[in-house]
Enzyme design. Structure first.
Site, PDB file in Angstrom:
ATOM      1  CG  ASP A 132      -2.063  -1.128   1.324  1.00 26.89           C
ATOM      2  OD1 ASP A 132      -2.221  -1.462   0.196  1.00 26.89           O
ATOM      3  OD2 ASP A 132      -2.654  -1.163   2.334  1.00 26.89           O
ATOM      4  CD  GLN A 164      -0.612   7.985  -2.290  1.00 24.02           C
ATOM      5  OE1 GLN A 164       0.284   8.683  -2.452  1.00 24.02           O
ATOM      6  NE2 GLN A 164      -1.019   7.749  -0.945  1.00 24.02           N
ATOM      7  NE  ARG A 185      -4.650  -1.391  -4.380  1.00 22.21           N
ATOM      8  CZ  ARG A 185      -4.330  -1.687  -2.985  1.00 22.21           C
ATOM      9  NH1 ARG A 185      -3.750  -0.736  -2.166  1.00 22.21           N
ATOM     10  NH2 ARG A 185      -4.290  -3.167  -2.501  1.00 22.21           N
ATOM     11  CB  THR A 227     -12.036   4.756  -8.348  1.00 20.24           C
ATOM     12  OG1 THR A 227     -12.322   5.779  -8.077  1.00 20.24           O
ATOM     13  CG2 THR A 227     -12.148   3.879  -9.744  1.00 20.24           C
ATOM     14  CG  HIS A 228     -15.366   3.242  -3.982  1.00 16.80           C
ATOM     15  ND1 HIS A 228     -14.368   3.757  -3.594  1.00 16.80           N
ATOM     16  CD2 HIS A 228     -15.179   1.928  -3.531  1.00 16.80           C
ATOM     17  CE1 HIS A 228     -13.765   3.028  -2.711  1.00 16.80           C
ATOM     18  NE2 HIS A 228     -14.075   1.727  -2.791  1.00 16.80           N
TER      19      HIS A 228
END
Ligand code: FDA
Length: 308
Positions: A132, A164, A185, A227-228
Site C-alpha cells: 500500500d 496516488q 494499483r 476507485t468507487h
C-alpha cells in the site's frame, strides 16, 4: 472542512487508543472492517469469493513503534498466506511498510516483506503482495523497496506498488514502475498532502487519474484500478472497449463495504473486480480516512448502530 477534520483525527494517537479499545468503536467500524480476528477476514473473503469477486486481505496497522509488534504483523501475514492456500481462496495480501517496521528500521521492513514476497511467489498457484502507499514522507522509500524486491529472482509479477493520482510526481513514478514491468494499483490518495506536491482540486485529481489509468491499460501489464467513482469507471470501461483491451487483463478494485452494488454489477458484466478487506484491532485511522472521503458515512454508520 469535514474532510480536513477526519483526516486530522486519523492521526490523533490518544483518540485512537481509546476508540480501538471500546466495544462501541468496534461496532462503528464493522461496516468497513471485516472483524478483529484472522478467522473473521478469511470467512469474509470466502463469502466475497463466492459472489464471484477476488479479494485482497489487509491486516490493519501502521506506524508501529516496536520490533515485536512489527515482527508479529509479518508473522500474521505468513499465516494468512498459508490459509489462502489451504482454503483455495482467490485472494492476495495488502500491507503497509510502516506496519512492517519502516519507522523503526528500514532493513526490518525490507526483510519482512522480502520473505512474504518469496512465500507468495512459491505458492501454488502463486499469490501476490501489494505494498500500500502511505503519506508522501514514505513515497520514495516505498517505491524503491518495491522496485528492489521485484528485481530479485523469482519475484517478477509477485509484488506490486500503489500510485496516488493526487500527487504531481505520479506520472513520472508510473513511467519508472512500468519500465520495470511492475503491477500498479492506481488510487486517488487518502492522506493530507501540501499543495506544493499534490493537486488540490478534485477535478485535477480525477483528470490525472484518468490520464494515468489509460497509460496503465495500454501497458500490457496486469494492473488494478481502485476507485468507487462511477463516472470514471464508465469512462475507463468505454476506453477499454475502444482500445480492444480484454476485460481479464486488468481489474477494478473497491473497498469492503463500499458500493457493493457497483462491485456486483461490474463482475456481472465480466470485468475483473477485487475487494480490499481490512481486519484487525487497529481500525481507527482506516475508518477516519473512510469518513474523510465521504462524511455522509457518519450518518450511515450511526443509523446502523441504532438499528443493532
Ligand atoms: P471519490 O472519493 O471521488 O469518490 C467517488 C464516489 O465513490 C463518491 O461520490 C461515493 O459515492 C463513493 N465513495 C468513495 N469513498 C467512499 C467511502 N469511503 N464510503 C462510501 N462511498 C464512497 N489510498 C492511499 O492513499 N493508499 C492506498 O494504498 C490505497 N489503497 C486503496 C485500495 C483500494 C482497493 C481502494 C478502493 C482505495 C484505496 N485507497 C488508497 C483510497 C483511495 O485513495 C481513495 O481515498 C478512496 O478510494 C476514495 O476515492 P474514490 O476513487 O473512490 O473517489
Amino acid at each position: 472542512m469535514l474532510r480536513a477534520l477526519f483526516t486530522s483525527l486519523s492521526a490523533n494517537r490518544s483518540l485512537r487508543a481509546v476508540a480501538e479499545r471500546s466495544s462501541v468503536g468496534r461496532r462503528l467500524s464493522s461496516r468497513f472492517v471485516a472483524g478483529t480476528e484472522p478467522e473473521d477476514v478469511l470467512r469474509a473473503a470466502q463469502s466475497v469469493n463466492q459472489s464471484g469477486l477476488s479479494v485482497s486481505i489487509d491486516d490493519l496497522g501502521e506506524n508501529v513503534t516496536s520490533v515485536e509488534e512489527a515482527r508479529a504483523s509479518g508473522e500474521l501475514y505468513h499465516c494468512l498466506l498459508d490459509e489462502i492456500a489451504a482454503r483455495k481462496l482467490d485472494a492476495n495480501i495488502s500491507l503497509k511498510l510502516t506496519h512492517m517496521g519502516l519507522d523503526i528500521d528500514e532493513n526490518l521492513a525490507r526483510e519482512q516483506v522480502s520473505s512474504l514476497v518469496a512465500k507468495a511467489a512459491g505458492m501454488s498457484p502463486p499469490s501476490f503482495v501489494r505494498v500500500d502507499m502511505e503519506g508522501s514522507a514514505y513515497t520514495d522509500r516505498t517505491l524503491s523497496l518495491v522496485r528492489d524486491l521485484h528485481r530479485q529472482p523469482g519475484n517478477r509479477g509477485r509484488v506490486g506498488a500503489v500510485i496516488q493520482s493526487y500527487l504531481r510526481r505520479s506520472e513520472d513514478d508510473v513511467a519508472g514502475l512500468l519500465s520495470d514491468g511492475i503491477r500498479i494499483r492506481l488510487c486517488k490518495g487518502a492522506y493530507s498532502e501540501p499543495r506544493t506536491i499534490a493537486f488540490e482540486k478534485k477535478s485535477d485529481v480525477d483528470a490525472n487519474y484518468l490520464k494515468l489509468a489509460k497509460l496503465l491499460l495500454k501497458s500490457d501489464i496486469y494492473h488494478g484500478l481502485a476507485t468507487h467513482d462511477e463516472s470514471l469507471i464508465r469512462r475507463l470501461k468505454r476506453f477499454a472497449v475502444q482500445e480492444k483491451i480484454r476485460p481479464g487483463s486488468f481489474e477494478f478494485q473497491m473497498l469492503y463495504g463500499v458500493r457493493r452494488d457497483l462491485q456486483q454489477s461490474l463482475a456481472r458484466e465480466g470485468w475483473g473486480m477485487r475487494v480490499y478487506i481490512p481486519f484487525g484491532n487497529a481500525w481507527y485511522p482506516y475508518l477516519m480516512r473512510r469518513l474523510a472521503e465521504r462524511p455522509a458515512n457518519v450518518l450511515f454508520i450511526a443509523r446502523n448502530l441504532l438499528r443493532k
